[in-house]
Design a protein around this motif. Structure first.
Motif, PDB file in Angstrom:
ATOM      1  N   GLU A  37       3.727   6.264  -1.087  1.00  0.00           N
ATOM      2  CA  GLU A  37       4.691   7.123  -1.773  1.00  0.00           C
ATOM      3  C   GLU A  37       5.271   6.386  -2.973  1.00  0.00           C
ATOM      4  O   GLU A  37       5.641   5.219  -2.902  1.00  0.00           O
ATOM      5  N   GLU A 136       6.294  13.688  -4.665  1.00  0.00           N
ATOM      6  CA  GLU A 136       6.634  12.614  -3.742  1.00  0.00           C
ATOM      7  C   GLU A 136       5.733  11.395  -3.939  1.00  0.00           C
ATOM      8  O   GLU A 136       6.179  10.258  -3.827  1.00  0.00           O
ATOM      9  N   ALA A 137       4.456  11.632  -4.216  1.00  0.00           N
ATOM     10  CA  ALA A 137       3.494  10.537  -4.261  1.00  0.00           C
ATOM     11  C   ALA A 137       3.498   9.786  -5.589  1.00  0.00           C
ATOM     12  O   ALA A 137       3.199   8.590  -5.625  1.00  0.00           O
TER      13      ALA A 137
END
Length: 201
Positions: A37, A136-137
């Motif tokens: 992440e 998110e990543a």
């Protein structure tokens, strides 16, 4: 100092069928090995002295991941990354098989102070991600770009598919040496798929 050398350019690859997805890549090397992440990125690289951002983006994508761009580049604007570096991004709709990506390599003294030089791929994995997953990543400083793309695509949908007024790609010279090809069986790809499965479970 030549500030242009500190700036970079890259390309957001996207597809809209059957679902809208964006392609992100995971940097190789020991510093990124255990980070998922906030570590995935848009394929990019440094702008050379006197080089136009779109030409740099095409060249870096060819060198980093071995992709020949097949469509017009749509501008996504410029963001300021951590450390003050400017990143100029473009977008193109293109189907890509992540397992077919070939990355060039770099050498690094590792472990530190060991006197041993090891070779690592610049990119060790790639994935298609939905917008929510990409937010998110992706590297925090690049987070505005998926949102910008979604806003632009929403506008294009309302305009009944009017072509993006982007620039047609020019030939990009690829100077890969010692290419690295990863597959769906690589350790980084398996870890990414496991994370995706846990989120969807």
């Amino acid at each position: 100092m030549d500030l242009q050398k500190r700036d970079s350019a890259g390309i957001v690859f996207y597809r809209r069928a059957p679902n809208e997805l964006q392609l992100l890549v995971h940097p190789g090397g020991p510093y990124w090995r255990n980070r998922l992440e906030g570590a995935w990125q848009i394929p990019k690289g440094a702008i050379g002295s006197g080089e136009a951002p779109d030409a740099a983006a095409l060249r870096e994508v060819a060198e980093e991941v071995g992709i020949a761009v097949s469509g017009p580049l749509g501008p996504l604007g410029t963001i300021r990354q951590a450390g003050g570096k400017a990143f100029t991004a473009f977008a193109v709709e293109q189907e890509i098989d992540p397992a077919s990506i070939v990355s060039n390599r770099f050498e690094l003294a590792w472990p530190p102070l060991s006197g041993t030089c090891q070779s690592f791929p610049e990119i060790d994995a790639a994935r298609w991600l939905a917008l929510a997953e990409a937010r998110e990543a992706i590297l925090p400083s690049q987070r505005p770009l998926p949102t910008r793309l979604r806003a632009i695509l929403g506008g294009r949908d309302r305009e009944a598919g009017r072509p993006w007024p982007g620039r047609r790609p020019r030939a990009a010279h690829s100077c890969r040496t010692s290419p690295f090809r990863f597959t769906a069986h690589s350790a980084r790809f398996r870890a990414a798929r496991k994370l995706q499965h846990l989120r969807s479970g």
